[in-house]
Structure formats: C-alpha cells, structure tokens
Write a protein that holds these residues in place. Structure first.
Motif, PDB file in Angstrom:
ATOM      1  N   ARG A   7       0.747  -1.152   0.003  1.00 10.95           N
ATOM      2  CA  ARG A   7      -0.029   0.074  -0.081  1.00 10.95           C
ATOM      3  C   ARG A   7       0.935   1.347   0.096  1.00 10.95           C
ATOM      4  N   LEU A   8       1.775   1.315   0.822  1.00 12.86           N
ATOM      5  CA  LEU A   8       2.768   2.365   0.839  1.00 12.86           C
ATOM      6  C   LEU A   8       3.475   2.766  -0.514  1.00 12.86           C
ATOM      7  N   LEU A   9       3.835   1.517  -1.397  1.00 15.31           N
ATOM      8  CA  LEU A   9       4.492   1.570  -2.456  1.00 15.31           C
ATOM      9  C   LEU A   9       3.583   2.029  -3.597  1.00 15.31           C
ATOM     10  N   GLN A  10       2.523   1.489  -3.597  1.00 16.39           N
ATOM     11  CA  GLN A  10       1.211   1.871  -4.492  1.00 16.39           C
ATOM     12  C   GLN A  10       0.824   3.487  -4.428  1.00 16.39           C
ATOM     13  N   THR A  11       1.026   3.954  -3.248  1.00 17.49           N
ATOM     14  CA  THR A  11       0.558   5.262  -3.019  1.00 17.49           C
ATOM     15  C   THR A  11       1.710   6.380  -2.936  1.00 17.49           C
ATOM     16  N   GLY A  12       2.847   5.780  -3.305  1.00 16.39           N
ATOM     17  CA  GLY A  12       4.182   6.601  -3.518  1.00 16.39           C
ATOM     18  C   GLY A  12       4.567   7.099  -2.169  1.00 16.39           C
ATOM     19  N   ALA A  13       4.326   6.581  -1.166  1.00 20.24           N
ATOM     20  CA  ALA A  13       4.874   7.044   0.279  1.00 20.24           C
ATOM     21  C   ALA A  13       6.570   6.911   0.421  1.00 20.24           C
ATOM     22  N   SER A  14       7.110   7.754   1.187  1.00 18.35           N
ATOM     23  CA  SER A  14       8.535   7.552   1.366  1.00 18.35           C
ATOM     24  C   SER A  14       8.642   6.326   2.352  1.00 18.35           C
ATOM     25  N   LEU A  15      10.001   5.438   2.028  1.00 21.54           N
ATOM     26  CA  LEU A  15      10.190   4.463   3.057  1.00 21.54           C
ATOM     27  C   LEU A  15      11.473   4.714   3.631  1.00 21.54           C
ATOM     28  N   ASP A  16      11.895   6.285   3.578  1.00 15.80           N
ATOM     29  CA  ASP A  16      13.321   6.633   4.164  1.00 15.80           C
ATOM     30  C   ASP A  16      13.486   6.430   5.720  1.00 15.80           C
ATOM     31  N   THR A  17      12.248   6.522   6.216  1.00 10.43           N
ATOM     32  CA  THR A  17      12.175   6.732   7.876  1.00 10.43           C
ATOM     33  C   THR A  17      10.914   5.555   8.402  1.00 10.43           C
ATOM     34  N   LEU A  18      11.047   4.357   7.643  1.00 10.99           N
ATOM     35  CA  LEU A  18      10.098   3.436   7.663  1.00 10.99           C
ATOM     36  C   LEU A  18       9.951   2.905   9.230  1.00 10.99           C
ATOM     37  N   GLU A  19       8.806   3.021  10.087  1.00 11.51           N
ATOM     38  CA  GLU A  19       8.586   2.566  11.211  1.00 11.51           C
ATOM     39  C   GLU A  19       7.204   2.466  11.369  1.00 11.51           C
ATOM     40  N   VAL A  20       6.615   1.400  11.595  1.00  8.59           N
ATOM     41  CA  VAL A  20       5.238   1.239  11.520  1.00  8.59           C
ATOM     42  C   VAL A  20       5.121  -0.082  12.471  1.00  8.59           C
ATOM     43  N   ARG A  21       4.098   0.135  13.422  1.00 10.02           N
ATOM     44  CA  ARG A  21       3.778  -0.957  14.457  1.00 10.02           C
ATOM     45  C   ARG A  21       2.175  -0.881  14.196  1.00 10.02           C
ATOM     46  N   GLU A  22       1.818  -1.742  13.968  1.00 10.47           N
ATOM     47  CA  GLU A  22       0.349  -1.980  13.507  1.00 10.47           C
ATOM     48  C   GLU A  22      -0.449  -3.192  14.368  1.00 10.47           C
ATOM     49  N   SER A  23      -1.602  -3.034  15.045  1.00  9.25           N
ATOM     50  CA  SER A  23      -2.502  -4.093  15.403  1.00  9.25           C
ATOM     51  C   SER A  23      -3.618  -3.648  15.227  1.00  9.25           C
ATOM     52  N   PRO A  24      -4.874  -4.914  15.103  1.00  6.80           N
ATOM     53  CA  PRO A  24      -6.179  -4.423  14.886  1.00  6.80           C
ATOM     54  C   PRO A  24      -6.651  -4.006  16.269  1.00  6.80           C
ATOM     55  N   ALA A  66      -5.666   6.417  -5.006  1.00  4.05           N
ATOM     56  CA  ALA A  66      -4.318   6.388  -5.503  1.00  4.05           C
ATOM     57  C   ALA A  66      -3.980   4.860  -6.003  1.00  4.05           C
ATOM     58  N   MET A  67      -4.430   4.019  -5.327  1.00  8.79           N
ATOM     59  CA  MET A  67      -4.135   2.444  -5.833  1.00  8.79           C
ATOM     60  C   MET A  67      -5.143   2.162  -6.800  1.00  8.79           C
ATOM     61  N   THR A  68      -6.203   2.509  -6.875  1.00 11.28           N
ATOM     62  CA  THR A  68      -7.279   2.232  -7.782  1.00 11.28           C
ATOM     63  C   THR A  68      -7.122   2.924  -9.336  1.00 11.28           C
ATOM     64  N   PHE A  69      -6.711   4.050  -9.273  1.00  7.11           N
ATOM     65  CA  PHE A  69      -6.718   4.915 -10.440  1.00  7.11           C
ATOM     66  C   PHE A  69      -5.171   5.056 -10.708  1.00  7.11           C
ATOM     67  N   ALA A  70      -4.562   6.156  -9.925  1.00  4.03           N
ATOM     68  CA  ALA A  70      -3.132   6.417 -10.195  1.00  4.03           C
ATOM     69  C   ALA A  70      -2.814   7.499  -8.962  1.00  4.03           C
ATOM     70  N   PRO A  71      -1.488   7.352  -8.361  1.00  2.00           N
ATOM     71  CA  PRO A  71      -1.064   8.128  -7.409  1.00  2.00           C
ATOM     72  C   PRO A  71      -0.739   9.642  -7.461  1.00  2.00           C
ATOM     73  N   ASP A  72      -1.032  10.193  -8.721  1.00  2.00           N
ATOM     74  CA  ASP A  72      -0.983  11.509  -9.038  1.00  2.00           C
ATOM     75  C   ASP A  72      -1.959  12.419  -8.532  1.00  2.00           C
TER      76      ASP A  72
END
Length: 704
Positions: free
Chosen positions: A143-160, A488-494
C-alpha cells in the motif's frame, strides 16, 4: 519456483486489464523516479515458505514488486545477499528472531515494518509474531509503495483495534443475493467442493489486504440446508482456500434447523433433545472445518423463527448455540435487528426494548450484533442506543456495505464518512468521549460483492468494501485518508487524479442524503425493492413498512416525534444525549425530523422556514451530483478509457435518479403541505400521480 513465477507473471498481466477486477491491488508500474527510488531497497525478497500463509505472503510481495517495479525480485528463503525485504516471524526466520520480545505487544495479528541493517546490508523488515501478521504487513508495505509513500524513515507498528472484522454475505443457496447489486453470488454451490474457482483466492487476497478476518457465507434469512452435510463439505472447501489468508468461515444458522433437518418436534432452547442436536451439529461442523468461526443468527425478526416462539428470551436462544460452540472456540453473533409481530408505537425503539434488559445474561462467546442506527441502514440515522447500554455484553456493529437505501450500485456514494460518523459518535455512556467504537468487540459489514467483473457492481463501490476493512482494523482512521489511499491505488497516485476523486467521494454521501432523505427524514423509499422515492407509500400488512408511518407529514408539519411527548425514543440514550436530541432548539439539524414533528414554518439555522430548507436540500443534492459529473469529465485522459466511460455512465444515471427523487418528493410534500414552492425553485415536470404510478417489478436485489 519457476512455475510459481510464471503463474505470477501471467496474473500480473491480467491485473493490468483495467476492468476493475484487480480492485486496489492493481500493482501498476510506478513512475520511473519512484522505481529508481524504491528499486535499490527492493531487489531481493528473503522469506520462508514452509506454510500456506508464508507462501501467500511471499507470493503477494513478489507479485506486487514485479508489477510496481516492472521486474521480478530475487528470491531467497533465509540468506540476505543484497538490499532486500525480509519477511518472517521469530520462529520462521533467524533474521527476525532478535525482535521476539519487542513484538510481544503486537498480539496475534499485528506486525512491524522497519528499516534495519543485517550483515552490513540495508533491509526492510516485515516482521510479526505470527504468519498472518506478516501477510498483513506485506499488504501494508505494498500500500505504501502504490501510494508513493517514502520509505526512508519507515517505522510502522500495527495491530487491529477490533477482534472480529467480518463480512456478512446475504447470499442464498440458489445464487440469488438479497440486497445484492453486483450480479449473482460469488459462491457456486453447484460446483463446490470439487471446483475451487481461482476467484475465491482473489476474494481472500482482497480481504486479507484489509485485515478482514471472517466471512459469513449465507443469508441471515437462512435456509436450514446450509447446515446439511453436503453443504458443510462445500463450506469446508471455501474454508480451506481462505485459511492461509487469516479468514475464518461462519454460517448463518436457522433457529428451527432441529425441526427441519433433525426431525424434532420443537426447537425450544431449553429442551434437552434440542440442546443435544446442536451439540452434535457443532461437532459435525468442526469435523469438516476445524477453525469454523461460529454462527450468525437472525431470530424472531421479519418472520424468522426464534426462541420467543417458545416463550424464551434472546439470551436463552443465543446461549443454546453458544454452549454447543464453546468447546470448539466458536462464537455466536446474535442480531439485535428485531421488531414485534404487533406494530409498535415506534419501531426504532424495539431492539433496545428487547435487549437492554438482557445485559449480562449472555454467555461470554455470544456477541450481540447491533445495526449502526436504530432503524435499518438509512442514509442517515442517529447511533443505536444499545451502544453504551450493554456494558456487560460484547457488541458488534453491523453496517451495510451494499447500498440498499443509497442508490444500489449505480449511485456514487462513499460510505466512509457514514461509518466514521457512527464510530466516533459520543454516547456519553461513560461521560464525555465514550464513542461507539469504544464499546465494540467487532464489526460486521453486509457485503456488496457478487460475480460481476468489478466485484461490487461499479468501480466506486469497491471503495466501500475497502473503507469498511480499513475502519474495521482501525476505527480511528480518517475516512478522507482512506479515500485518498483507495483512489491512488485504484486509479493513479498522481495528486491531480487523487484530489478531485477524493473531493467527489467525500461529498457524495451528503449529496445522497440531500436528494433522498434530508433533515432527518427516513424510510421514504418505494415498497419492497426500495428502488426510488416513495414518500406516499401507505397501507399494506404493516404500518411500519410504510413511509407515512415515519415522516408523519400533514398540513401543519412533518417529522416523527420521538421526544418525551411522543414515543420517547430519546429516553433510550444517556441523559446528556437525550437532552440534546430531545430539544428542538439543540438537536443537530441533520437529525431534526428524526426526533421532532415540527411546523412547516419552523425557523432553521439559515433563517429560512423548514419548507424552504427542505426543498433547497433536495435541489442541492441534485446540483452536487452535477458537480461530480463535471469533476469526473475533467479526468478524461487521466483515467483509462474503459473505467472512465463506465463511471461517467453511472453518474448520468445518478443525476437522472437524483432529479427523480427531488421532483417526486417535492411534489408529494407540496401536495401534503399545501405550500407554494420557494422562490427560484423549479416545479416538478409531472403531477404527483405520474410519480406514484411508476412501477419497477424487476428491480434488482429484492428480498425473496
């Protein structure tokens, strides 16, 4: 491995066919600058492949990277030879093992995304306590890649935030989908269990990408046959397909099944033979499906059998099934959508009346499933008063993803704001800030999925499936951000594509409320199929199946009096909320006519009389749809031609039907009120009788 890669490449090619099948998982090639930026970090995938879920995570990442970067990454199972993405759990990967203690707080479904260095090489870690968390983390990274997000400082902790995140399919065994507007059922019961359609796997992928972890396969208006041995074998085949993606199968259970399948004379929950039948049936189900989730039950509602047929309570009925499922770890989701055989003074009060007094009477593996509002999935309702009123009972919120009352599949109505509005509503049950979301163990969505190539009947209705899943994972997630992700993912991240699409989406629900049921009006749809306006609907077997029961318009005013002077539905809310809703000078105007019967000349916040404001809302809704058409037309050339043309056609339908709603409703309420149209408003082009005579016997999705 070569065979797997070849299959993945073939599937990637099919994903790029812009017909909507790929949903938000298109993995379309990124712009060269992003490819250059990401490519140095994503040249290799290091992932275990010993379990089906591990293979699903690895294959999804390879599929995504191959599409996004237009080249396949190298694959390894344990060693890092270059810049890589490393997947795994502490038990499946020695590279992840050092994170064991740090990940303990993530729970069974959480995950961690992080940049790190291993052996002197920079890597991206997708780590989790369990395999399913790794799969969820892979989808987050994609999802991050498809939306063009930066990975330079990637730090994600997720739980439902919610334990159960479930789709309810109102699919019948004959393939008809009640309130379904996307074709026939996805489940081909005739060819199961032998034929396992690849589309079932893609369905599982889509749900896993959102963290949805359960699916109810059959209609709440259940057939007892769904529990028969041959159908259990079919359900088991689907469970096998879904299991690697973290999805447990549930079944809607008909309460009278002991009579219809077991030949018993009764389904009384206190009868030992009935209890024994359900225990044996649970044992049989778990022999087919070891991780079966449990039952969803609609009982003593709309003619369905239930415990009240035998003088027993909802708790008696739910606990009967809960005891049968408990040894296997299953749950009962018992719906609170009920209303009496005799028409009550106010149907909106029925669920609270029957359930609030049972708080604490249900076994721990019973979850009471409560609709978002007290009536029935209307374009706008106040939050259900049971939220906050049953502190000793696990609750799920039930919402519709399918748009039974919001234009079916042809109207663009993004439901994220509706879900958000309810989840963040302040119940005041524990003082200020006690939102609906805080009382939930889970959330269920009535699916909008069918066998249509787009899955949901239209391209934009995919966004409602997406928004449901994202908010089920995190009810605090802003619906606007979810819309931006999806666009962004369905059409384009532009941004020149995303921003106007998000603008359309965020305004669309309010537009629909305006041209259908403004200012707190509700249940104004045509009888039965609910297609189109029917504010004149009266008579028939039940008064509370009519529109006039709810709007109560007459020569003097309009609206349902639910104050202490009327049905006192406000008394079912916490005192602060009751005081707000019960005061005509304080109630939010979007709920005015839900709680109050007010004169046509009631002065609104705008300074205009109610009649002028009502007509203005109807007209404004039509204008907003026209604005959506203009915005979409401006995206021609930026969205692929096939999808652009279909959305444009559907917006044309929406524009025509919004005008129909406006004209028919204004014609009716003008006839009732006897008031002239406000200055500047155009008269409906036909007399009221013309609108009343329209008939649509073949409208889709009717409940039969």
């Amino acid at each position: 491995m070569l065979a797997v890669f070849t299959a993945l490449m073939a599937f990637t090619g099919s994903l790029r066919a812009e017909d909507g099948y790929a949903l938000w998982m298109r993995y379309a090639p990124l712009e060269p600058a992003l490819v250059a930026h990401y490519g140095t970090s994503l040249g290799e995938v290091v992932a275990p492949d010993q379990t089906p879920t591990q293979r699903a995570a690895r294959d999804e990442l390879v599929l995504g990277l191959t599409g996004l970067l237009d080249r396949a990454p190298r694959l390894n199972t344990s060693a890092v030879t270059g810049h890589a993405v490393v997947l795994g759990t502490p038990t499946s990967s020695a590279l992840i093992a050092p994170l064991h203690d740090e990940m303990a707080s993530l729970g069974q479904e959480g995950y961690l995304l992080r940049r790190a260095h291993i052996g002197g090489r920079e890597v991206l870690l997708v780590a989790a306590p369990r395999d399913i968390g790794v799969l969820y983390g892979v989808f987050h990274l994609l999802r991050l890649l498809q939306t063009g997000a930066s990975l330079d400082t990637l730090e994600v902790r997720e739980s439902p935030r919610l334990q159960l995140r479930v789709l309810n399919h109102w699919d019948n065994l004959d393939g008809h989908v009640e309130r379904g507007y996307a074709g026939r059922s996805l489940w081909d019961w005739q060819t199961l269990p032998e034929w396992r359609d690849p589309r079932y796997t893609d369905y599982a992928r889509a749900n896993a990408s959102l963290g949805i972890n359960g699916t109810v396969l059959n209609n709440v208006n259940a057939s007892a046959q769904s529990l028969a041995p041959d159908y259990l074998a079919k359900a088991a085949a689907l469970a096998d397909i879904f299991r690697p993606y973290g999805i447990r199968v549930y079944l809607s259970a008909r309460f009278s099944a002991p009579i219809e399948l077991g030949g018993l004379a009764t389904a009384d929950p206190l009868e030992p033979d009935v209890q024994r039948w359900w225990r044996d049936k649970a044992d049989e189900i778990y022999a087919h499906i070891p991780d079966f989730g449990g039952f969803l039950v609609k009982a003593n509602s709309e003619g369905q059998p239930g415990p009240q047929d035998y003088g027993r309570s909802h708790a008696d009925g739910a606990n009967l099934l809960a005891k049968a499922l408990a040894p296997h770890g299953g749950v009962v989701m018992w719906r609170a959508f009920v209303y009496a055989h005799d028409v009550p003074a106010d149907r909106a009060t029925q669920a609270y009346t029957e359930f609030a007094g049972l708080d604490g009477a249900f076994l721990p593996n019973v979850i009471v499933q409560v609709k978002n509002g007290p009536l029935d999935f209307q374009p706008r309702e106040p939050f259900h008063p049971l939220f906050g009123a049953m502190p000793h009972t696990p609750l799920m919120m039930e919402v519709q993803i399918t748009k039974e009352y919001l234009g079916f599949a042809t109207h663009l109505v993004y439901l994220g704001p509706l879900y958000e509005e309810v989840l963040q509503a302040d119940t005041r049950a524990r003082g200020e800030g006690a939102t609906v979301a805080q009382f939930l163990t889970g959330i269920a969505g009535v699916a909008n999925i069918g066998n249509d190539r787009t899955w949901t009947g239209s391209h934009f209705d995919q966004a409602n499936w997406y928004a449901f899943g994202r908010l089920a994972w995190n009810p605090q997630h802003p619906s606007r951000d979810i819309a931006a992700e999806w666009a962004a993912m369905t059409f384009a991240p532009d941004p020149e594509v995303v921003e106007p699409i998000v603008g359309m989406m965020m305004a669309s629900r309010e537009a629909a409320v305006s041209y259908m049921t403004p200012l707190g009006l509700h249940h104004l749809m045509a009888r039965g199929h609910h297609y189109g306006p029917g504010p004149w609907v009266d008579g028939g077997p039940r008064a509370d199946w009519t529109s006039v029961y709810y709007h109560r318009a007459d020569r003097h005013g309009i609206g349902f009096d639910r104050t202490a002077r009327g049905s006192n539905a406000v008394g079912q809310y916490a005192p602060d909320v009751a005081a707000l809703y019960g005061d005509v000078t304080q109630v939010p105007e979007p709920l005015l006519l839900w709680f109050h019967h007010v004169p046509w000349d009631h002065r609104m916040a705008s300074g205009r009389p109610l009649w002028d404001e009502l007509v203005g809302h109807y007209t404004q809704g039509v204008r907003q749809v026209q604005g959506m058409q203009t915005t979409w037309a401006g995206l021609q050339g930026r969205v692929d031609a096939h999808r652009h043309a279909q959305v444009a056609a559907f917006l044309s339908i929406q524009r025509r039907e919004a005008q129909w709603w406006r004209d028919a409703s204004v014609a009716y309420f003008q006839a009732v009120s006897g008031r002239p149209l406000p200055a500047g408003e155009t008269a409906p082009p036909h007399p009221l009788a013309w609108y009343q005579a329209l008939a649509f016997p073949s409208a889709p999705g009717d409940g039969r």
